[in-house]
Each structure stands twice: as C-alpha cells, then as structure tokens.
Design a protein around this motif. Sequence first.
Motif, PDB file in Angstrom:
ATOM      1  N   GLN A  79       0.820  -1.208   0.000  1.00  0.00           N
ATOM      2  CA  GLN A  79       0.000   0.000   0.000  1.00  0.00           C
ATOM      3  C   GLN A  79       0.856   1.261   0.000  1.00  0.00           C
ATOM      4  O   GLN A  79       0.559   2.230  -0.713  1.00  0.00           O
ATOM      5  CB  GLN A  79      -0.935   0.008   1.209  1.00  0.00           C
ATOM      6  CG  GLN A  79      -1.949   1.156   1.180  1.00  0.00           C
ATOM      7  CD  GLN A  79      -2.834   1.113  -0.061  1.00  0.00           C
ATOM      8  OE1 GLN A  79      -3.529   0.128  -0.295  1.00  0.00           O
ATOM      9  NE2 GLN A  79      -2.802   2.171  -0.878  1.00  0.00           N
ATOM     10  N   LYS A  80       1.921   1.255   0.749  1.00  0.00           N
ATOM     11  CA  LYS A  80       2.811   2.424   0.762  1.00  0.00           C
ATOM     12  C   LYS A  80       3.458   2.618  -0.601  1.00  0.00           C
ATOM     13  O   LYS A  80       3.683   3.759  -1.036  1.00  0.00           O
ATOM     14  CB  LYS A  80       3.881   2.261   1.843  1.00  0.00           C
ATOM     15  CG  LYS A  80       3.377   2.393   3.260  1.00  0.00           C
ATOM     16  CD  LYS A  80       4.519   2.215   4.259  1.00  0.00           C
ATOM     17  CE  LYS A  80       4.026   2.295   5.695  1.00  0.00           C
ATOM     18  NZ  LYS A  80       5.140   2.064   6.660  1.00  0.00           N
TER      19      LYS A  80
ATOM     20  N   ASP B 284       0.879   4.213  -2.744  1.00  0.00           N
ATOM     21  CA  ASP B 284       0.726   5.616  -2.358  1.00  0.00           C
ATOM     22  C   ASP B 284       1.887   6.460  -2.883  1.00  0.00           C
ATOM     23  O   ASP B 284       1.704   7.630  -3.241  1.00  0.00           O
ATOM     24  CB  ASP B 284       0.652   5.745  -0.835  1.00  0.00           C
ATOM     25  CG  ASP B 284      -0.609   5.113  -0.250  1.00  0.00           C
ATOM     26  OD1 ASP B 284      -1.574   4.891  -1.016  1.00  0.00           O
ATOM     27  OD2 ASP B 284      -0.619   4.815   0.963  1.00  0.00           O
TER      28      ASP B 284
ATOM     29  N   SER C 154       2.303  -4.574  -6.563  1.00  0.00           N
ATOM     30  CA  SER C 154       1.792  -4.018  -5.299  1.00  0.00           C
ATOM     31  C   SER C 154       0.266  -3.963  -5.324  1.00  0.00           C
ATOM     32  O   SER C 154      -0.401  -4.298  -4.333  1.00  0.00           O
ATOM     33  CB  SER C 154       2.360  -2.609  -5.069  1.00  0.00           C
ATOM     34  OG  SER C 154       3.759  -2.643  -4.931  1.00  0.00           O
ATOM     35  N   ARG C 155      -0.307  -3.573  -6.451  1.00  0.00           N
ATOM     36  CA  ARG C 155      -1.768  -3.519  -6.598  1.00  0.00           C
ATOM     37  C   ARG C 155      -2.376  -4.904  -6.450  1.00  0.00           C
ATOM     38  O   ARG C 155      -3.378  -5.091  -5.765  1.00  0.00           O
ATOM     39  CB  ARG C 155      -2.118  -2.910  -7.957  1.00  0.00           C
ATOM     40  CG  ARG C 155      -3.599  -2.979  -8.327  1.00  0.00           C
ATOM     41  CD  ARG C 155      -4.483  -2.342  -7.254  1.00  0.00           C
ATOM     42  NE  ARG C 155      -4.215  -0.926  -7.124  1.00  0.00           N
ATOM     43  CZ  ARG C 155      -4.661  -0.185  -6.110  1.00  0.00           C
ATOM     44  NH1 ARG C 155      -5.351  -0.763  -5.119  1.00  0.00           N
ATOM     45  NH2 ARG C 155      -4.383   1.107  -6.057  1.00  0.00           N
TER      46      ARG C 155
ATOM     47  N   GLY D  75      -2.621  -7.653   0.939  1.00  0.00           N
ATOM     48  CA  GLY D  75      -1.402  -6.937   1.265  1.00  0.00           C
ATOM     49  C   GLY D  75      -0.266  -7.826   1.718  1.00  0.00           C
ATOM     50  O   GLY D  75       0.801  -7.326   2.083  1.00  0.00           O
TER      51      GLY D  75
ATOM     52  N   VAL E 188      -2.297  -6.052  -2.832  1.00  0.00           N
ATOM     53  CA  VAL E 188      -3.336  -5.380  -2.037  1.00  0.00           C
ATOM     54  C   VAL E 188      -4.721  -5.925  -2.371  1.00  0.00           C
ATOM     55  O   VAL E 188      -5.506  -6.268  -1.477  1.00  0.00           O
ATOM     56  CB  VAL E 188      -3.287  -3.856  -2.261  1.00  0.00           C
ATOM     57  CG1 VAL E 188      -4.531  -3.181  -1.663  1.00  0.00           C
ATOM     58  CG2 VAL E 188      -2.029  -3.264  -1.648  1.00  0.00           C
TER      59      VAL E 188
END
Length: 214
Positions: free
Chosen positions: A66-67, A70, A97-98, A106, A101
């Motif tokens: 998630q970071k 972001d 990463s997507r 995650g 998540v």
Amino acid sequence: MPKPLTYSQMVEVFTRFRDDCAEPKGELDHVNAFTLVVAVALSAQATDKGVNRATVELFKVADTPQKMLDLGEEAVIEHIRTIGLYRNKAKNVIKLSRILVDEFGGEVPSSRAALESLPGVGRKTANVVLNMWFGHPAQAVDTHIFRIGNRAGIAPGKDVVAVERAVEDRVPVEFQQHAHHWLILHGRYTCKARNPDCAHCLINDICTFEDKTI
C-alpha cells in the motif's frame, strides 16, 4: 558436459561449503517479504550492490504494497533510475503491489504459483523468496549456479530448469536449504565466469572443470 559428481563427492563438496559458511545469506537488503520480492525483481540484469543502493531510501518510505502504491510510479522511478530497465521495473513494482493489495490482502503469498502470477516475478524470483523468507528448500538458479552446476559436475543441465531439478535431485537433503546460496556465493567470488580462482577454491580437487587454472 562434465561427468556428474558421485553422491559421496556431493556430500564432501557441500560439507566443505557448510564448514566454510554455515549460514550463508543473500546479499539483497530487505526488511520483510514484500521488500524482498521487490529487491529480487529489481535485481534482474543488475547487481545486488546496485539494487541495494537504489532501494535503501525507497524501502524507508515504501515497505508495504500500500505504501508503494501511495508513493506512485514516478516516485519509484526516481528512486531506482540507476538500475537497468528502471521504467519497466517501476511499472511492475506498482502492478505487483496492486495485486498484493487487491488479491492477497497486502501479504506476500507463500506458493510458487501465486508468486509467479505477480508482474516481474519469474521462477527464479519466486524460488528466492520461498527459500529466504519462507524457509522452503527451493533452488533459485541464476547464471552462477547454471555455470557451476555444469562446470563442476554438481548439477549438469541444458537449461536453468534442468539445473534446478538436478540440484533438487542430486544435492543431499541435509544441504538443500542453503545449497543455492553456497553455489551463488561460490560463483560470485571464486568460480567466476572468466577468471575462476581455482587456486583458492574449496573443491578444486573434486571439481570436474577441465580448464582449471591450477
């Protein structure tokens, strides 16, 4: 192709590796399973030292999927632009990463098939993560292991999958957990591609390499 080592020779080879370094470690810096996945994915066609220099600041601000999302692709690019193929690798980091998540809560999955479903993660990367983070005796075959497997008669094979299978089949069970690290480090620092340091090789009396420099 060199004659494969016998079982007793294999035991001796890996006993020497173990006596020299009982707990070999990978050289990619990471703080958790996610950063390990990212680091290994970034290491394709790059050196571990180069990846570590690029990720030291990246992982301070983005050590979870998630970071990383972001942070965004452009910011990832700025962190890793010293690594080869950095634009494509940044896209894959954001994509994986997507998926982590959205599909895995995650968390980094502990199955090879699930890991290989992530963008930029192939069989070698999956095996590194399975071995280093989850403790599976998976064998990640890189250029070093492919070279040594064939050159020394430890795990002969025509391609990386064949060498992987040979390592799994031929290395005694007690050495399976650390086998790929011993072989990688041996290839990186001693049994180098162009100038093998046979004079300081732990197994130069067993190795079947015909062009030994000793």
